[in-house]
Design a protein around this motif. Structure first.
Motif, PDB file in Angstrom:
ATOM      1  N   VAL A   1       0.835  -1.208   0.000  1.00 28.24           N
ATOM      2  CA  VAL A   1       0.000   0.000   0.000  1.00 28.24           C
ATOM      3  C   VAL A   1       0.862   1.247   0.000  1.00 28.24           C
ATOM      4  N   HIS A   2       2.165   1.046  -0.266  1.00 29.73           N
ATOM      5  CA  HIS A   2       3.112   2.151  -0.401  1.00 29.73           C
ATOM      6  C   HIS A   2       3.111   3.049   0.833  1.00 29.73           C
ATOM      7  N   CYS A   3       3.289   2.393   1.971  1.00 32.78           N
ATOM      8  CA  CYS A   3       3.326   3.126   3.243  1.00 32.78           C
ATOM      9  C   CYS A   3       4.723   3.707   3.444  1.00 32.78           C
ATOM     10  N   PRO A   4       4.836   4.991   3.758  1.00 30.03           N
ATOM     11  CA  PRO A   4       6.147   5.603   4.031  1.00 30.03           C
ATOM     12  C   PRO A   4       6.834   4.943   5.231  1.00 30.03           C
ATOM     13  N   GLN A   5       8.143   4.939   5.234  1.00 35.19           N
ATOM     14  CA  GLN A   5       8.911   4.269   6.275  1.00 35.19           C
ATOM     15  C   GLN A   5       8.644   4.868   7.654  1.00 35.19           C
ATOM     16  N   ASP A   6       8.558   6.216   7.726  1.00 36.50           N
ATOM     17  CA  ASP A   6       8.344   6.834   9.035  1.00 36.50           C
ATOM     18  C   ASP A   6       7.007   6.437   9.644  1.00 36.50           C
ATOM     19  N   LEU A   7       5.968   6.314   8.803  1.00 38.33           N
ATOM     20  CA  LEU A   7       4.658   5.866   9.302  1.00 38.33           C
ATOM     21  C   LEU A   7       4.719   4.438   9.799  1.00 38.33           C
ATOM     22  N   ALA A   8       5.449   3.584   9.059  1.00 38.95           N
ATOM     23  CA  ALA A   8       5.596   2.180   9.462  1.00 38.95           C
ATOM     24  C   ALA A   8       6.282   2.090  10.822  1.00 38.95           C
ATOM     25  N   GLU A   9       7.309   2.911  11.035  1.00 43.22           N
ATOM     26  CA  GLU A   9       8.022   2.880  12.322  1.00 43.22           C
ATOM     27  C   GLU A   9       7.113   3.361  13.450  1.00 43.22           C
ATOM     28  N   GLN A  10       6.329   4.405  13.176  1.00 46.33           N
ATOM     29  CA  GLN A  10       5.392   4.892  14.199  1.00 46.33           C
ATOM     30  C   GLN A  10       4.379   3.814  14.566  1.00 46.33           C
ATOM     31  N   TYR A  11       3.907   3.087  13.528  1.00 50.72           N
ATOM     32  CA  TYR A  11       2.943   2.019  13.778  1.00 50.72           C
ATOM     33  C   TYR A  11       3.537   0.976  14.726  1.00 50.72           C
ATOM     34  N   CYS A  12       4.793   0.567  14.460  1.00 52.13           N
ATOM     35  CA  CYS A  12       5.446  -0.453  15.301  1.00 52.13           C
ATOM     36  C   CYS A  12       5.494   0.007  16.759  1.00 52.13           C
TER      37      CYS A  12
ATOM     38  N   GLN B   1      -6.299   5.157  12.769  1.00 46.89           N
ATOM     39  CA  GLN B   1      -7.291   5.844  11.935  1.00 46.89           C
ATOM     40  C   GLN B   1      -6.628   6.922  11.083  1.00 46.89           C
ATOM     41  N   SER B   2      -5.757   7.745  11.702  1.00 44.94           N
ATOM     42  CA  SER B   2      -5.060   8.775  10.917  1.00 44.94           C
ATOM     43  C   SER B   2      -4.093   8.133   9.931  1.00 44.94           C
ATOM     44  N   PHE B   3      -3.514   6.988  10.315  1.00 44.29           N
ATOM     45  CA  PHE B   3      -2.615   6.229   9.440  1.00 44.29           C
ATOM     46  C   PHE B   3      -3.349   5.804   8.157  1.00 44.29           C
ATOM     47  N   ILE B   4      -4.539   5.239   8.320  1.00 45.12           N
ATOM     48  CA  ILE B   4      -5.343   4.785   7.169  1.00 45.12           C
ATOM     49  C   ILE B   4      -5.772   5.978   6.316  1.00 45.12           C
ATOM     50  N   GLU B   5      -6.199   7.070   6.967  1.00 47.69           N
ATOM     51  CA  GLU B   5      -6.644   8.242   6.210  1.00 47.69           C
ATOM     52  C   GLU B   5      -5.493   8.854   5.410  1.00 47.69           C
ATOM     53  N   ASN B   6      -4.285   8.831   5.974  1.00 52.78           N
ATOM     54  CA  ASN B   6      -3.104   9.320   5.245  1.00 52.78           C
ATOM     55  C   ASN B   6      -2.827   8.476   4.010  1.00 52.78           C
ATOM     56  N   LEU B   7      -2.920   7.146   4.175  1.00 51.31           N
ATOM     57  CA  LEU B   7      -2.676   6.251   3.044  1.00 51.31           C
ATOM     58  C   LEU B   7      -3.720   6.449   1.951  1.00 51.31           C
ATOM     59  N   ARG B   8      -4.948   6.662   2.353  1.00 50.56           N
ATOM     60  CA  ARG B   8      -6.018   6.901   1.360  1.00 50.56           C
ATOM     61  C   ARG B   8      -5.731   8.168   0.547  1.00 50.56           C
ATOM     62  N   GLN B   9      -5.300   9.200   1.245  1.00 52.72           N
ATOM     63  CA  GLN B   9      -5.057  10.476   0.564  1.00 52.72           C
ATOM     64  C   GLN B   9      -3.924  10.373  -0.445  1.00 52.72           C
ATOM     65  N   GLN B  10      -2.925   9.572  -0.094  1.00 53.84           N
ATOM     66  CA  GLN B  10      -1.772   9.463  -0.993  1.00 53.84           C
ATOM     67  C   GLN B  10      -2.137   8.766  -2.300  1.00 53.84           C
ATOM     68  N   GLN B  11      -2.786   7.594  -2.169  1.00 54.34           N
ATOM     69  CA  GLN B  11      -3.185   6.816  -3.364  1.00 54.34           C
ATOM     70  C   GLN B  11      -2.062   6.822  -4.411  1.00 54.34           C
ATOM     71  N   ASN B  12      -0.845   6.512  -3.945  1.00 50.45           N
ATOM     72  CA  ASN B  12       0.312   6.673  -4.827  1.00 50.45           C
ATOM     73  C   ASN B  12       0.909   5.341  -5.276  1.00 50.45           C
ATOM     74  N   GLY B  13       0.153   4.277  -5.131  1.00 55.39           N
ATOM     75  CA  GLY B  13       0.685   2.970  -5.510  1.00 55.39           C
ATOM     76  C   GLY B  13      -0.205   2.279  -6.498  1.00 55.39           C
ATOM     77  N   SER B  14       0.088   1.016  -6.692  1.00 52.68           N
ATOM     78  CA  SER B  14      -0.679   0.232  -7.670  1.00 52.68           C
ATOM     79  C   SER B  14      -1.903  -0.411  -7.056  1.00 52.68           C
ATOM     80  N   LEU B  15      -2.029  -0.317  -5.723  1.00 51.48           N
ATOM     81  CA  LEU B  15      -3.187  -0.936  -5.063  1.00 51.48           C
ATOM     82  C   LEU B  15      -4.447  -0.173  -5.439  1.00 51.48           C
TER      83      LEU B  15
END
Length: 993
Positions: free
Chosen positions: A949-960, A976-990
């Motif tokens: 889902v093309h999640c940025p590295q910093d977000l992944a680290e925060q999630y952990c 919730q903010s993590f998911i909303e950020n990913l939706r806004q980006q829509q920068n991958g092939s998913l």
């Protein structure tokens, strides 16, 4: 007749004699002509020469449409031509020579359409382009009736289309209305009012119909013109002369009354308004209310009287004593007797039939008048008198018409309609009654007491209606009484209840009287609960021919239900009366304990359940000695069970009557058992429990002998539910046999009923039913997987059918079943040797549903099941998996699809409350997986899932960090903010679904 006229005639043909192809061609030709640039000239020419009303109508409609749609593109010359031509038509002048057709000679609907054309011109051109329209029109009124009539139609159409506030308007229309009204006020409204005065004065005797129309048109304009134009000596005198002159056309008199009402209703400041009302000397018309002439006149005068009273009352509310409040009181006292006279049914029904708004305004006035007394410590003698008159009016109005007495008694089609009509009609009157009951409780209660006393001695021809009305008033009053007042019976209330209970009305055999009598007693049972001396009277009312033994089966049925509610309320206080009650019910009970099937089917719609529930509540109390309790219960259960046994032995293929008989027996026994508690049946008096077990044993035989008869199967299942509640664990020996028989059917409806029973067993007994569940689960799972699809239940071509609804209900109950198993410590059932084969399809179904089901609550249940199973199966005391492969399935399939991809879906709506709850469970699932699987879960979820889902590295680290911290609330907010950020980006092939 040219081609256009022929085409118009064919297009308007409704006889069916014209060929469809020809009609289509005619319509197409007419549309083609409408598109012509010179359509307005064509229409005006046709209007001058064609006498065919269809052609005239078509031309006027085309003219209207053209002005509305393409006025801006018309040239100055064309607009001028249309304006002059239309004006000539409404002034009864020839447009094209003396021999031309005059539109005002045409039928009414043509003249109305012409008025609409004039009004669209007013909208477009007045006052800028055509400022003199009205002033130019007025001199032509001298031509007589036709032109005056047309003038009225133009005024009426202008009001309907733009000015009247009775219709919703656009902002543009409101602006146009303001422009037109302002211009008319400045230029011509005084002249129009004067013209109306002159016309009515001149034609009142020779053309009363036309004069009525003129006044009706004027009435529409009074609300926004200078009140002095009509509220002057000359015009007011004329209106009252017309209204008071006997022998004049009633329509003209009624129109005069409506004009005066418009003056009365005009919005003004209270002081000048009161002065206006005082100067009108409205008392002159009070006598007309009693004349009883034409209904239209009575309605108009009644509206005037009501409107006048309403406005006086409104002035009184807004004025201080020094500003004339005393004058308002005098005017109010003058008008009130006429208002009360209108409450007489003969007058009120007249206005109700002709003016619905008038009746509403009338009730509103009375409510407002009563409302003025709310904060008074005590009422004056005059106010008490007025309240009494209102109550008398209510009593008269709520009475049924004796004409419908037999219809309502047998409740035929006419009776049902009349009962429904009266039910609706009475609502506002009963609200008014309750308002009076609050401001004058003693007056109201004394009034009802006198009404009951008078009704009991009224003549036979009115007795039924008067008694029913008096009882209905007493019943309606009870809705506004608080519990303390109801309980203590303060004031006259206690005497009223005693009077009600001790009175035997001669018309008690009437259905309406009997029903409202019993309903009223039921409403005041809180008083009886405290005043136990009333109990014998209550029992008498319900148990004799006034109630359960009433000749009308509808009354019997309702009496049985209400008696059951009475028993529920009084319960322990009825112990001394049990013998009396059972003796009184002996013949009723015998209808169900005897072998005579016909007597049961003849008992109307009464199935016996309410009577048996009442008896069960009485004899199931611990205050009843065991010996008597056993005797009572045996006397009921033994004959009922014997009937079932005889029916099972004698009927290989039961008749409908036999099936109905067994159904009634099961329902009666089921209802009877509701009075017995689990503690009494299992602990304090096991002998009673033994009797119910024996009964259960008998009724289970029905499933063996008649396994395919759905009504019997349903009733027996319902009884098993009841026995689970009262027999507790002692029901276990009977469950294998019951479940075995219930499993013989595989249809969705039957499987759903079985799941409901199993859910009840699990919720009540938890792990105690483990062995039973291990026995039946494989069979249930096999049947359900054969019936239900593994993903979405398809919709049929005709929408949702009954079959699809049954499948959806079964699916919902199956997920509830799985949820109940998982959350009650029974997840080992899924792992038993005989159930292992269904584990994989069950997990796949749960996974698919947790991600995709249309009902969010079902998805939430599936996620909760996974959380519970992770906790149960992933403890790993020795590092070994309890369920091999389950951990990998959860990490690779559930975590990725449900916890990540499904929430990224745009359909996952965070603004929905249910979805937020589901999201909370999904977050909890992630925390649970981390607790059980540690880095195995975290590494896979972050390294395999997040890149897709093309999640940025910093977000992944925060999630952990958030998952590892023991704070689910913070994790939920972050995710919730993590998911909303990913939706806004829509920068991958998913592709988010």
């Amino acid at each position: 007749m040219d081609d256009l006229e022929k085409a118009v005639l064919i297009s308007f043909d409704e006889s069916g004699s014209v060929d469809n192809v020809l009609k289509s061609q005619a319509l197409a030709f007419c549309e083609q002509v409408k598109e012509s640039p010179s359509i307005c000239r064509i229409c005006i020419e046709r209007l001058c020469f064609s006498k065919l009303v269809q052609v005239q109508f078509w031309c006027l409609q085309c003219l209207y449409d053209s002005l509305r749609d393409r006025y801006g593109s018309m040239g100055v010359e064309e607009k001028s031509f249309i304006r002059k031509s239309v004006f000539s038509m409404i002034c009864y002048e020839s447009v094209e020579g003396e021999n031309a057709v005059r539109v005002l000679d045409s039928p009414v609907f043509i003249k109305n359409k012409l008025a609409q054309v004039v009004v669209i011109l007013i909208y477009l051109e007045y006052p800028v382009v055509w400022p003199s329209l009205f002033l130019d029109f007025l001199p032509h009124l001298s031509k007589g009736v036709l032109v005056i009539d047309m003038f009225c139609r133009v005024l009426n159409s202008l009001d309907d289309e733009f000015i009247s506030l009775d219709y919703p308007r656009s902002g543009e229309e409101y602006g146009a209305a303001a422009r037109i009204k302002d211009s008319m006020r400045q230029q011509c409204i005084a002249q129009i009012v004067r013209a109306c005065y002159d016309i009515v004065s001149m034609y009142r005797n020779s053309e009363p119909d036309m004069c009525a129309n003129v006044l009706d048109s004027l009435r529409r304009y009074i609300s926004w013109i200078d009140i002095g134009l009509v509220a002057n000596d000359a015009f007011t005198q004329l209106l009252f002369e017309l209204l008071l002159l006997e022998g004049l056309l009633d329509q003209l008199r009624g129109a005069s009354a409506k004009c005066i009402l418009a003056m009365v209703s005009k919005r003004m400041d209270p002081k000048p308004k009161l002065s206006l009302l005082q100067n009108l000397q409205i008392r002159r018309v009070f006598g007309l209310v009693t004349e009883g002439s034409d209904s239209e006149l009575v309605s108009a005068v009644s509206s005037l009287v009501t409107g006048f009273a309403t406005e006086v009352l409104e002035c009184r509310k807004r004025l201080n004593p020094e500003d004339g409040k005393g004058i308002a009181d005098e005017l109010l006292n003058e008008v009130l007797p006429s208002v009360f006279y209108i409450m007489q049914p003969s007058v009120f029904n007249t206005i109700q039939n002709s003016e619905v708004d008038t009746t509403f305004s009338f009730i509103q006035f009375l409510s407002s008048y009563v409302g003025t007394m709310k904060n008074l410590t005590s009422l004056t003698e005059s106010q008490q008198h007025h309240v009494g008159q209102i109550l008398e009016g209510i009593r008269a109005l709520v009475q049924y018409d004796p004409v419908y007495r037999n219809n309502c008694d047998v409740l035929d089609k006419v009776g049902k309609e009349e009962e429904e009509r009266m039910g609706e009609f009475r609502k506002d009157l009963f609200v008014l009654l309750r308002c009076i009951g609050r401001v004058a409780p003693d007056v109201t209660q004394m009034f009802i007491r006198n009404s009951l006393a008078r009704a009991g001695t009224s003549p036979v021809d009115r007795n039924v209606e008067e008694v029913e009305a008096a009882l209905s008033l007493f019943y309606a009053l009870g809705e506004s009484l608080n519990e303390e007042l109801m309980r203590t019976g303060s004031g006259f209330l206690g005497d009223l209840v005693l009077m009600l209970l001790s009175t035997r009305f001669p018309c008690h055999s009437n259905r309406l009287v009997a029903l409202v009598y019993l309903e009223t007693i039921s409403r005041y049972m809180k008083f009886v609960q405290e005043s136990t001396q009333c109990i014998p009277l209550v029992l008498g009312a319900f148990l004799d021919e006034r109630g359960i033994h009433h000749p009308n089966p509808n009354v019997c049925q309702r009496a049985s239900y209400l008696f059951m509610r009475v028993v529920k309320l009084l319960k322990g206080k009825l112990v001394p009366y049990i013998e009396t009650i059972l003796q009184s019910l002996q013949d009723t009970v015998a209808r169900f304990t005897s072998m005579n099937v016909a007597s049961k089917t003849d008992s109307g719609s009464e199935d016996g359940s309410h009577i048996f529930e009442a008896i069960g509540l009485l004899i199931g109390m611990e205050e009843v000695p065991l010996e008597k309790q056993s005797k009572y219960l045996s006397a009921l259960l033994t004959p009922l069970c014997q009937q079932v046994e005889v029916s099972l032995e004698s009927a290989k293929t039961p008749s409908p009557a036999n099936i109905a008989n067994i159904q009634q027996i099961i329902m009666a026994i089921n209802a009877l058992s509701k009075g017995f508690s689990e503690r009494l049946v299992t602990a304090s008096r096991p002998a009673i429990g033994l009797m119910f077990k024996q009964t259960l044993d008998v009724l289970l035989q029905i499933l063996v002998v008649f396994p395919k008869i759905d009504p019997l199967r349903s009733k027996v299942t319902s009884f098993i539910h009841r026995m689970v509640e009262i027999l507790g664990t002692s029901v276990f020996p009977y469950l294998p046999k019951a479940l075995e028989q219930l499993l013989t059917e595989s249809q969705p409806k039957e499987l759903a009923a079985l799941l409901v029973l199993l859910n009840q067993l699990i919720c009540k007994f938890s792990t105690a039913v483990n062995d039973i569940l291990e026995e039946v689960y494989p069979t249930i799972a096999g049947r359900i997987f054969n019936v239900l699809p593994r993903d979405v239940i398809p919709s049929g071509p005709g929408g949702v059918t009954e079959e699809i609804r049954e499948l959806e209900e079964l699916q919902r109950l199956f997920f509830t079943f799985l949820h109940v198993i998982a959350t009650h410590g029974l997840s080992s059932v899924f792992l038993s040797p005989s159930s292992r084969g269904y584990l994989e399809p069950t997990m796949q179904l749960l996974l698919y549903t947790s991600c995709n089901h249309k009902e969010i609550t079902v998805r939430k249940a599936c996620v909760q099941i996974f959380i519970r199973l992770i906790k149960d199966w992933c403890t790993r005391p020795n590092g070994e998996e309890t369920v091999p492969g389950f951990q990998n399935f959860v990490i690779e399939a559930f975590a990725m699809n449900c916890c990540l991809y499904s929430v990224l879906d745009k359909s996952f709506e965070f603004r929905d409350a249910n979805t937020l709850v589901l999201f909370g469970e999904i977050v909890l699932a992630q925390r649970t997986m981390y607790e059980k699987f540690g880095n195995d879960f975290l590494m896979h979820f972050v390294s395999k899932g997040f890149p897709t889902v093309h999640c940025p590295q910093d977000l992944a680290e925060q999630y952990c960090h958030k998952v590892q911290a023991d704070d689910v609330k913070a994790l939920k907010s972050f995710y919730q903010s993590f998911i909303e950020n990913l939706r806004q980006q829509q920068n991958g092939s998913l592709v988010f679904r």
